[in-house]
Design an enzyme around this catalytic site. Sequence first.
Site, PDB file in Angstrom:
ATOM      1  CG  HIS A 362      -4.570 -22.830 -81.075  1.00 45.78           C
ATOM      2  ND1 HIS A 362      -4.374 -22.834 -79.733  1.00 45.78           N
ATOM      3  CD2 HIS A 362      -4.378 -21.547 -81.468  1.00 45.78           C
ATOM      4  CE1 HIS A 362      -4.064 -21.616 -79.331  1.00 45.78           C
ATOM      5  NE2 HIS A 362      -4.084 -20.820 -80.356  1.00 45.78           N
ATOM      6  CB  CYS A 674      -7.140  -3.190 -96.988  1.00 49.06           C
ATOM      7  SG  CYS A 674      -8.012  -2.222 -95.769  1.00 49.06           S
TER       8      CYS A 674
HETATM    9  C1  PEP Z   1     -12.840  -3.488 -93.554  1.00 50.29           C
HETATM   10  O1  PEP Z   1     -13.694  -3.050 -92.785  1.00 50.29           O
HETATM   11  O2  PEP Z   1     -13.004  -3.587 -94.779  1.00 50.29           O
HETATM   12  C2  PEP Z   1     -11.531  -3.926 -93.059  1.00 50.29           C
HETATM   13  C3  PEP Z   1     -10.576  -4.291 -93.881  1.00 50.29           C
HETATM   14  O3  PEP Z   1     -11.366  -4.014 -91.712  1.00 50.29           O
HETATM   15  P1  PEP Z   1     -11.930  -5.199 -90.803  1.00 50.29           P
HETATM   16  O4  PEP Z   1     -12.398  -6.267 -91.731  1.00 50.29           O
HETATM   17  O5  PEP Z   1     -10.816  -5.611 -89.936  1.00 50.29           O
HETATM   18  O6  PEP Z   1     -13.031  -4.525 -90.069  1.00 50.29           O
END
Ligand code: PEP
Length: 755
Positions: A362, A674
């Site tokens: 935390h 992402c």
């Molecule tokens: C990924 O796999 O690129 C992603 C964004 O998801 P996570 O990192 O949460 O698995």
Amino acid sequence: MKDAITELTRIVQEVSLVSTPVDQVKVIVDQISESLGSDVCSLYRIEADGSLVLLATHGLEANRPVQIPAGKGLVGQVVKLRHILNLANGLRHPEYFHVKDVLEESFKSFCGVPLVSNGAVIGVLVVQSRRAKALSEKQAAFLSTLAAHIALIVQHLPSALGVKSAADVRLLGVPASPGISMGQVRVCQKLNLADLKLRQRALEPDSEKRWQALLNRVGAELEAEQKTLGELASSEIANMFDAYKMLLFDPILGERVKTAMVEGYDLPSALKLAIQHFAELFQKMDDDYLRARHEDVWHLGNKLYQSYVAQSQQAGTVAIRPDAEADDIILLGRDISVSDVANISPCALRGIVCVEGSRLSHTSILANALGIPAVMGVQGALSADDGDHIIVDGGEGSVIIKPSAPVAREYQSLIDKARMFESELSRFKDSPAVTRSGTRIQLMTNSGLLADITPGLKVGAEGVGLFRTEIPFLMSETFPSEEAQASLYAKVLKRFEGKPVYMRTLDIGGDKQLPYFRIAGEDNPALGWRGIRFSLDNVQLLMTQLRAMLKAAQGQDNLHVLIPMVSAKDELVQFRQILHDAYSQLLEEGLAVSWPKVGVMIEVPAAISQIPFWREELDFVSIGSNDLSQYLLAVDRTNARVAKRYDHVHPAVIHEVERAVIAAQKANLPLCVCGEMASDPVSVMLLLAMGVTKLSMSSSRLPRVKLLITNLSDELAKDFLDEVRSMDNALAIRSRGLALIAQHQLDQLPEAETK
Ligand code: PEP
Ligand code: MG
């Protein structure tokens, strides 16, 4: 020599019992000589220039710090050979090199073993004896095995060790919150409940009353601290205090304390037993996040203990001394609690350094939320005293105690530059990310905590490109209710009103395990019951989550539901049916819900070729480059041993990402990236060249990505991608990308914008 395994375990344990690096290396050499019955044991470490510095010795007499030039002597020979050199008489070896001021002529036998880390020799362990007799095969094997353990310790030793200087002691830990800062140490020398010796005495008549008074006092303190911080930090921080308070007033804690007092323990001892019990419960949990919560239990125990002692002695024992003068405080301690932080004015707090703790503590989350550099797990940090100057590099995970004037100047100029750069960058916060050629890129933020939302908005994120809903699931003690989920999701959707929020359904399994619903018995969890596979088989959870999302999105049109780990069309069809059911139920219940946009993560390689077949079921796709790279390269993204083989600019990953982008373009599906690829400057150039126009990343990376985009021309990006198409390794691609960034000053503020 005794049984080798017992000896190995004993020595490694002895070393782990001492806290400072100087003592650790001394214990190593003393213990080895004793174990092997040798006259000398010495430990050398390789410096940046290839020379070998004597870190510690048992038996050698040296009149000054010893440094052997690169490649010289028998020690240098061990480095070259990269294997053991076991000689009956080292003095006769052609490579023998006499080190001035070291009295070693009387030692004939020589056995040197290399210390290796990550494929490179980082030091040499040497044993010598007066008798001209090589080590036996068994002894040599023992020394080699021990060297593998010692290498792990040596690689984390401060760089200044071995050089006789009190300044510039550099210690390494775990990067917990990015940024560099400099200030004066405030040591939290708190009374530690863990150190308390249990005491028994006759039960005092008022002990229950005193326990209740203690609870009320600490409860009131927490209330006041929460108020101080509450306005500065997000509701995430408030939640931490709520968790402390919940534990404080948990009847089981009270019962345990009272029972121990009836059994004859005094109040502090009873408290220790109860806290120990709770902490052990957390420590046994498999989930990293929950395991880290045992620190909170101890923080609370210490807080109660300190308050108890302060009250009984009528004297304050909490070590944090608010200093009205100081405005550059670096809190340093074995562990530092959220309450400790609350005791320092936020304007004065510059950094946090803990001997214990993890990236998921935390304290780390708080430091991130407050934008303060923090390093956890810094062994040897307690060698710093109150008032010592210290540098904290939260990005690298290092601290420098008592920096020398030149080092301090160097860091001060880095801090000044970073500050100026950040403030210049913040001027672009509201301007769109557009390449030199006029291509508009949408930059969004990745999140999973409410604490991340504010920083995202502060840097001008144009939406949440990935909201990882498993994080609230991991932080909860049971599956969160529909109401709890709806309330959290509504806050996120509302804060980003008018901007897209890609909310991913629960992605657990693999390395993300819920402690209250463990997925056991899988030999290959990364290939097992993960993401959508888990959700479809636990339809009641998916139904609750989708109902919560739809409810939360009422009156907004920004909800995008994102499905993780999809590999086949039937998963998509089934998912849509469940979404439809949730939607119809809510309409029947009289709620004004609307149908959201639906998309899939492209993170299982199989998904790429399927994009055209899934077209009708989808509104968008999002490339999860983290898992996509893991599955394409067959490299576990969480395994440090293979970490150097994991790179999303591997040519195979680039090739497959481009294939996905082309498939999405042909199918007319909007596409976002992402994973970490979206914030790495080298891959950002390649993604832009492929025609990607939506990127989502952690908010701290967004301003620099925007700067790169602003400086980049589409032509330069395309030329780079063309070059990369004929390259066969990640290293070459990365260095070419970085060279282009430097050559075209893509990471620099444009001339007109600097003063
Ligand atoms: C990924 O796999 O690129 C992603 C964004 O998801 P996570 O990192 O949460 O698995
Ligand atoms: Mg993923």
